[in-house]
Write an enzyme that holds these catalytic residues in place. Structure first.
Site: not given
Ligand code: GLN
Length: 482
Positions: A77, A152, A176
């Site tokens: 990532k 994400s 994420s």
């Molecule tokens: N969907 C969550 C957010 O928007 C999780 C993001 C994550 O785990 N990086 O913050």
């Protein structure tokens, strides 16, 4: 075809000298070159860098010093620092940022002889649920390229699901890793907070962030978790003696395994067809001897709102460094303050700016107690509730996501989007290890089965997951278009 194999199958071939590390890496690089135009999963691919590592891997294989990941392609990532390879966080503000150091996970991967094939797309600074918040465009789900892969870490999930890399790493702050794993039909694992070093991971919400693996199987995810975990004195929250041990991975059994389904994760928010697939999966586990208990963990209802105060608060502080002076391109204006405003105003995306504002507000004098402090209290309550439940349960289970992959652009209500994090957030709140395993299809799209365990139960969790994967009784299911 090499790309169709799991990492453990590839490893066998490499050790048996049926194939060279260069051939494996080249096969995946070729696939990225021809196929990624359909997915937009990669932001940077550096073939020379990858092949140079493949040569190191080959010398390890030839000299008998190779491990399970030697010569295996891994995608990262793009919020993990890589010396000499740009690290953008999918943000214009880091468009040309080339880190002078490697994240600890990268150092560990290199030592293990893995080949890093590229950096993957994500929601900007990991803020999002569908991977539509990237400054470099959305990522497409290989199960249906008109649909979102989940975020994400969408690029990393798609890299594995579309067979552009054998393995990948994501980060999980509120789901994420697990959420996109669920939507793409692969395994995604968030280890216990502190077992994988965060050094070199661009911080989003430091008390919640955790790096973890994606793989086509529990075994693949476990192999990668083993290599990246362990104490690191460069991360002050790193746990001593924390390397994840996987020698007993295949010796688990479902007989007598006590699993609990909280009613708060099985209400009207969950799509009826997702529910049905999940229930059938539970039935299978019961047949194999698992004991299912239904329970209530009422504080889960406050999970999403609590998370969306804590995460933006920490983000507003962490992202203060991106100001056009210390990092990032600088947009010149009439004075210093004006330049600062222009840089941050123009180079951050809307979701990131929204969170910086919410977080700054929640931390400001006079509001701190009412918002941030209160949210931390709820977080404590929630963690305690889970810990109490673990006194007579091995794991908490639920669907990973309330829905299957949504159409790109299909969810416009921002609150509805955030509500999708319902099932994944509790594990981050308590620092618990949590995994998503594919368990079937609804509307011809993948559904994920989530297990969350107590702190430091990662080994047991992976063992149980391996047994569950066997109980679900099927080969890895590839997206039909591949
Ligand atoms: N969907 C969550 C957010 O928007 C999780 C993001 C994550 O785990 N990086 O913050």
């Amino acid at each position: 075809m090499l790309h169709q194999l799991t990492a453990s199958e590839l490893s066998e071939k490499l050790h048996a000298k049926e194939v060279s590390a260069r051939e494996v890496t080249q096969a995946f690089l070729d696939r990225i070159a021809t196929e990624d135009q359909h997915y937009n999963a990669f932001l940077t691919v550096d073939a020379e860098y990858a092949l140079a590592q493949a040569d190191v891997a080959q010398s390890q294989l030839d000299s008998g010093t190779a491990g399970a990941l030697t010569g295996i392609p891994v995608a990262l990532k793009d919020n993990m620092s890589t010396t000499g390879v740009r690290t953008t966080c999918a943000s214009k503000i880091l468009d040309n940022y080339v880190p002078p150091f490697d994240a600890t996970v990268v150092t560990k991967l290199k030592e293990a002889g893995a080949t890093i094939v590229g950096k993957t797309n994500l929601d900007e600074f990991a803020m999002g649920t569908t991977n539509e918040n990237s400054a470099y465009g959305a990522v497409h789900n290989p199960w249906d390229t008109e649909r979102a892969p989940g975020g994400s870490s969408g690029g990393s999930a798609v890299a594995v699901s579309a067979e552009l890399s054998a393995l990948s790493l994501g980060s999980d702050t509120g789901g994420s890793i697990r959420f996109p794993a669920s939507l793409c039909g692969i395994v995604g694992f968030k280890p216990t907070y502190g077992r994988v070093s965060r050094y070199g991971l661009v911080a989003f919400a430091s008390s919640l962030d955790q790096i973890g693996p994606f793989g086509k199987s529990v075994e693949d995810a476990a192999l990668l978790a083993h290599v990246i975990s362990g104490y690191d004195n460069l991360d002050s929250t790193s746990l001593k003696d924390s390397q994840i041990q996987i020698n007993d991975l295949k010796s688990g059994s479902l007989k007598g395994l006590k699993i609990g389904i909280p009613e708060e994760l099985f209400g009207d928010e969950i799509d009826p067809q997702v529910k049905e697939v999940f229930e059938l999966s539970v039935d299978q586990l019961v047949k194999e001897g698992a004991i299912v208990k239904h329970l209530s963990l009422p504080s889960i209802r406050y999970g999403v709102t609590t998370y969306y105060l804590i995460a933006p608060s920490e983000a507003s502080s962490n992202l203060a460094r991106f100001d056009g002076v210390r990092f990032g391109p600088r947009i010149e204006s009439t004075g210093h303050v004006e330049s600062f405003c222009a840089t941050r105003g123009q180079l951050f995306g809307d979701e990131v700016k929204l969170r910086i504002m919410v977080g700054t507000y929640a931390l400001s004098a006079g509001y701190y107690d009412a918002y941030y402090h209160r949210a931390q209290q709820v977080r404590g309550m929630m963690t305690e509730e889970f810990e109490n439940a673990y006194k007579d349960l091995d794991f908490i289970i639920s669907p990973t996501s309330p829905i299957v992959a949504p159409p790109l652009g299909g969810i416009t209500d921002q609150m509805a989007l955030k509500a999708l994090d319902l099932c994944t957030i509790p594990a981050n709140m308590g620092g618990f290890p949590s995994i998503s395993i594919p368990c079937g299809l609804a509307y011809d799209l993948p559904v994920g089965f989530q297990l969350t365990g107590p702190i430091m139960s990662d080994e047991r969790l992976l063992q149980a997951s391996y047994a569950i994967e066997q109980a679900f009784g099927r080969e890895y299911r590839r997206p039909p278009i591949l």
